[in-house]
Design a protein around this motif. Sequence first.
Motif, PDB file in Angstrom:
ATOM      1  N   GLY A   1       8.327 -80.337  13.909  1.00 35.94           N
ATOM      2  CA  GLY A   1       8.449 -79.040  13.249  1.00 35.94           C
ATOM      3  C   GLY A   1       9.740 -78.923  12.459  1.00 35.94           C
ATOM      4  O   GLY A   1       9.759 -78.366  11.356  1.00 35.94           O
ATOM      5  N   ILE A   2      10.831 -79.464  13.011  1.00 34.08           N
ATOM      6  CA  ILE A   2      12.115 -79.445  12.298  1.00 34.08           C
ATOM      7  C   ILE A   2      12.024 -80.285  11.025  1.00 34.08           C
ATOM      8  O   ILE A   2      12.460 -79.863   9.944  1.00 34.08           O
ATOM      9  N   GLY A   3      11.457 -81.491  11.141  1.00 33.40           N
ATOM     10  CA  GLY A   3      11.305 -82.354   9.969  1.00 33.40           C
ATOM     11  C   GLY A   3      10.448 -81.707   8.902  1.00 33.40           C
ATOM     12  O   GLY A   3      10.772 -81.765   7.703  1.00 33.40           O
ATOM     13  N   PHE A   4       9.361 -81.056   9.337  1.00 34.76           N
ATOM     14  CA  PHE A   4       8.489 -80.373   8.379  1.00 34.76           C
ATOM     15  C   PHE A   4       9.230 -79.257   7.655  1.00 34.76           C
ATOM     16  O   PHE A   4       9.094 -79.094   6.434  1.00 34.76           O
ATOM     17  N   ALA A   5      10.023 -78.468   8.396  1.00 37.43           N
ATOM     18  CA  ALA A   5      10.749 -77.350   7.781  1.00 37.43           C
ATOM     19  C   ALA A   5      11.723 -77.838   6.714  1.00 37.43           C
ATOM     20  O   ALA A   5      11.857 -77.221   5.646  1.00 37.43           O
ATOM     21  N   LEU A   6      12.399 -78.959   6.976  1.00 37.18           N
ATOM     22  CA  LEU A   6      13.334 -79.509   5.992  1.00 37.18           C
ATOM     23  C   LEU A   6      12.595 -79.966   4.737  1.00 37.18           C
ATOM     24  O   LEU A   6      13.023 -79.692   3.611  1.00 37.18           O
ATOM     25  N   VAL A   7      11.466 -80.659   4.938  1.00 38.88           N
ATOM     26  CA  VAL A   7      10.672 -81.124   3.786  1.00 38.88           C
ATOM     27  C   VAL A   7      10.087 -79.938   3.020  1.00 38.88           C
ATOM     28  O   VAL A   7      10.083 -79.919   1.780  1.00 38.88           O
ATOM     29  N   LEU A   8       9.622 -78.924   3.750  1.00 41.11           N
ATOM     30  CA  LEU A   8       9.052 -77.742   3.106  1.00 41.11           C
ATOM     31  C   LEU A   8      10.076 -77.064   2.202  1.00 41.11           C
ATOM     32  O   LEU A   8       9.756 -76.645   1.082  1.00 41.11           O
ATOM     33  N   GLY A   9      11.317 -76.956   2.682  1.00 41.89           N
ATOM     34  CA  GLY A   9      12.363 -76.349   1.862  1.00 41.89           C
ATOM     35  C   GLY A   9      12.605 -77.121   0.583  1.00 41.89           C
ATOM     36  O   GLY A   9      12.772 -76.523  -0.493  1.00 41.89           O
ATOM     37  N   VAL A  10      12.604 -78.451   0.666  1.00 44.77           N
ATOM     38  CA  VAL A  10      12.832 -79.290  -0.521  1.00 44.77           C
ATOM     39  C   VAL A  10      11.680 -79.144  -1.513  1.00 44.77           C
ATOM     40  O   VAL A  10      11.896 -78.996  -2.727  1.00 44.77           O
ATOM     41  N   VAL A  11      10.447 -79.164  -1.012  1.00 49.29           N
ATOM     42  CA  VAL A  11       9.268 -79.034  -1.885  1.00 49.29           C
ATOM     43  C   VAL A  11       9.271 -77.687  -2.591  1.00 49.29           C
ATOM     44  O   VAL A  11       9.047 -77.598  -3.811  1.00 49.29           O
ATOM     45  N   CYS A  12       9.531 -76.611  -1.846  1.00 48.01           N
ATOM     46  CA  CYS A  12       9.529 -75.272  -2.444  1.00 48.01           C
ATOM     47  C   CYS A  12      10.711 -75.075  -3.393  1.00 48.01           C
ATOM     48  O   CYS A  12      10.606 -74.327  -4.371  1.00 48.01           O
ATOM     49  N   ALA A  13      11.831 -75.741  -3.119  1.00 51.97           N
ATOM     50  CA  ALA A  13      12.978 -75.676  -4.036  1.00 51.97           C
ATOM     51  C   ALA A  13      12.616 -76.313  -5.371  1.00 51.97           C
ATOM     52  O   ALA A  13      12.942 -75.780  -6.444  1.00 51.97           O
ATOM     53  N   TRP A  14      11.961 -77.470  -5.317  1.00 52.55           N
ATOM     54  CA  TRP A  14      11.506 -78.133  -6.552  1.00 52.55           C
ATOM     55  C   TRP A  14      10.550 -77.229  -7.322  1.00 52.55           C
ATOM     56  O   TRP A  14      10.662 -77.078  -8.551  1.00 52.55           O
ATOM     57  N   LEU A  15       9.617 -76.590  -6.601  1.00 47.05           N
ATOM     58  CA  LEU A  15       8.646 -75.705  -7.241  1.00 47.05           C
ATOM     59  C   LEU A  15       9.335 -74.491  -7.859  1.00 47.05           C
ATOM     60  O   LEU A  15       9.016 -74.092  -8.991  1.00 47.05           O
ATOM     61  N   LEU A  16      10.302 -73.904  -7.130  1.00 42.89           N
ATOM     62  CA  LEU A  16      11.021 -72.740  -7.654  1.00 42.89           C
ATOM     63  C   LEU A  16      11.804 -73.105  -8.910  1.00 42.89           C
ATOM     64  O   LEU A  16      11.843 -72.339  -9.882  1.00 42.89           O
ATOM     65  N   HIS A  17      12.432 -74.274  -8.904  1.00 36.09           N
ATOM     66  CA  HIS A  17      13.174 -74.747 -10.084  1.00 36.09           C
ATOM     67  C   HIS A  17      12.245 -74.878 -11.288  1.00 36.09           C
ATOM     68  O   HIS A  17      12.588 -74.458 -12.407  1.00 36.09           O
ATOM     69  N   LYS A  18      11.063 -75.440 -11.089  1.00 31.06           N
ATOM     70  CA  LYS A  18      10.108 -75.621 -12.187  1.00 31.06           C
ATOM     71  C   LYS A  18       9.539 -74.300 -12.688  1.00 31.06           C
ATOM     72  O   LYS A  18       9.359 -74.105 -13.897  1.00 31.06           O
TER      73      LYS A  18
ATOM     74  N   ALA B   1       8.132 -65.271  -4.869  1.00 30.34           N
ATOM     75  CA  ALA B   1       6.934 -64.780  -4.165  1.00 30.34           C
ATOM     76  C   ALA B   1       5.846 -65.843  -4.130  1.00 30.34           C
ATOM     77  O   ALA B   1       5.207 -66.064  -3.088  1.00 30.34           O
ATOM     78  N   LEU B   2       5.626 -66.510  -5.246  1.00 31.49           N
ATOM     79  CA  LEU B   2       4.607 -67.561  -5.294  1.00 31.49           C
ATOM     80  C   LEU B   2       4.986 -68.726  -4.378  1.00 31.49           C
ATOM     81  O   LEU B   2       4.136 -69.252  -3.646  1.00 31.49           O
ATOM     82  N   CYS B   3       6.255 -69.116  -4.400  1.00 27.68           N
ATOM     83  CA  CYS B   3       6.722 -70.204  -3.533  1.00 27.68           C
ATOM     84  C   CYS B   3       6.578 -69.840  -2.057  1.00 27.68           C
ATOM     85  O   CYS B   3       6.260 -70.688  -1.217  1.00 27.68           O
ATOM     86  N   THR B   4       6.798 -68.557  -1.731  1.00 24.10           N
ATOM     87  CA  THR B   4       6.639 -68.106  -0.345  1.00 24.10           C
ATOM     88  C   THR B   4       5.188 -68.211   0.094  1.00 24.10           C
ATOM     89  O   THR B   4       4.893 -68.632   1.224  1.00 24.10           O
ATOM     90  N   LEU B   5       4.264 -67.846  -0.794  1.00 29.35           N
ATOM     91  CA  LEU B   5       2.834 -67.975  -0.472  1.00 29.35           C
ATOM     92  C   LEU B   5       2.454 -69.441  -0.265  1.00 29.35           C
ATOM     93  O   LEU B   5       1.686 -69.773   0.647  1.00 29.35           O
ATOM     94  N   VAL B   6       2.995 -70.318  -1.104  1.00 29.09           N
ATOM     95  CA  VAL B   6       2.746 -71.756  -0.956  1.00 29.09           C
ATOM     96  C   VAL B   6       3.302 -72.242   0.386  1.00 29.09           C
ATOM     97  O   VAL B   6       2.642 -72.997   1.117  1.00 29.09           O
ATOM     98  N   ALA B   7       4.525 -71.795   0.715  1.00 34.18           N
ATOM     99  CA  ALA B   7       5.152 -72.189   1.985  1.00 34.18           C
ATOM    100  C   ALA B   7       4.323 -71.721   3.174  1.00 34.18           C
ATOM    101  O   ALA B   7       4.139 -72.458   4.152  1.00 34.18           O
ATOM    102  N   LEU B   8       3.804 -70.496   3.102  1.00 33.45           N
ATOM    103  CA  LEU B   8       2.969 -69.969   4.181  1.00 33.45           C
ATOM    104  C   LEU B   8       1.696 -70.800   4.350  1.00 33.45           C
ATOM    105  O   LEU B   8       1.291 -71.112   5.478  1.00 33.45           O
ATOM    106  N   ALA B   9       1.087 -71.161   3.233  1.00 30.69           N
ATOM    107  CA  ALA B   9      -0.145 -71.949   3.290  1.00 30.69           C
ATOM    108  C   ALA B   9       0.119 -73.344   3.858  1.00 30.69           C
ATOM    109  O   ALA B   9      -0.628 -73.830   4.722  1.00 30.69           O
TER     110      ALA B   9
END
Length: 355
Positions: free
Chosen positions: A87-104, A261-269
Motif C-alpha cells: 500500500g505504501i509503494g502504491f501510494a508513492l507511485v500514485l502520487g508520481v502518476v497524478c503529478a505527471w497528469l496534473l503537469h500535462k 479535480a480530474l486528477c483526484t477522480l483518477v486517483a480515486l479510481a
Amino acid sequence: MSSDLRPFISALVIGLTAALLCEWLKTPLPWMIGPLFATAAMRMAGMDLHAPVREAGQWAIGTALGLYFTPVVVKVLASYAGLILLGIGFALVLGVVCAWLLHKLSGIDRTTAFFAMAVGGASEMATQGERHGAAVDRVAAAHSLRIMMVVAIIPFGFEFWGVHGLDPYIPGASDVNYPGLAALIALTSLGALALKYLNLPNAWVIGPLAVAIGLTATGWNLSALPEWMVHLGQLFIGISLGTRFTPSFLHTAPRYLASVALCTLVALALAAGFGISLSAIGGMHVATAILATSPGGIAEMSLTAKNLELGVPIVTAFHVMRMAALVLTIGPIFRFARLAKHRRATRRPVPEKKE
C-alpha cells in the motif's frame, strides 16, 4: 463578544447547525461532512470564520481509534505487514502518476505538481514543497480540494453501496469510566505534546493514537470515549478543514483547480482498483481494502471506517504507515528524481553547428 472570538463562535454555530441537519437527513459522517461543507461555503462567500481547534479534534479521533487495537487485533494486523508495504509503494507511485497528469493538464511546473499530488497531509506537503521551490498556495489548494472531494465521494459512495457494518471491530473499552477517562486524557495528551516537542507531523493524531494503542494492546482499558466527545472531535476537524477555503479559492487558476479535480477522480479510481486487488490477495473485506488504500487523510478515512464499521484498525494502520513513509521519503524521492533528470540532460549529445 470579543472581535477575536466572533469568527470562531460563528464557525462553531454554522458547523453545529450543519451537523445536526446532516444527522437529521441521515447522511454519512454528519458531524464532519456537514461542518466542512457549510463553513467552506460561508468562507468562499466572504464570511470571516476561524477555527483553531484542529488539534483538539485530532486528539479525540486519535484516542478513539487507538481503543480498537486490542491484543487480538494487533496479532491480526501483524499478518497484514506485507500488504501495508504494498500500500505504501502504491501510494508513492500514485502520487508520481497524478503529478505527471496534473503537469500535462494544467501546465503547472513539475515541482508544484509533484507536491500537490503526493498523497500526504496538506501542511506537510506544503512545507516540503516550499523547501524545494514549489508554489505553496497551489500545493495547499490542491490538497484542500482533494480532501474535500474524497470526504464527499467515499462515504456517500459506500452508503449507496450498502457496506455499513460488514467488517466491524469492537473497541477494547466499551463503557465510560470517568476516573479512567481523566487518566486516558492526560496520558494521550502527554503523547501528543511529546511528538509536538519533537516537531513530528500529525502529532495530535499519532501521539494519542500511539498511547491509546499501547494501553489497549496490553489490556489497560481505562475508559471508552463518550460519544459527544467523538462528535465534537469530528466537528472540530470539519470546521478546521472548511475554514481553509478562502473567498479567492474559486478564482485561483480555474484550469488548475479543474485539473486537480480530474486528477483526484483518477486517483480515486486507481486506488479503488488497487484496493480490490489487495483484498483478493490478502483476504481483507473489499470495502475495508478500498478505504485503506484511498487517497484521503488519516483522520478522515479512519473516521469513515469507524462510522461505517469497516475494519477501523486496518484502515488506521494503512494510513498511519503511509503517512509516516511519505513524510520520510518524499524529499529524498524528489531530489533523486531531479538529479536523475539533470544527469539525463547532461548526457544528451549537443548537436554540431553547421558551417
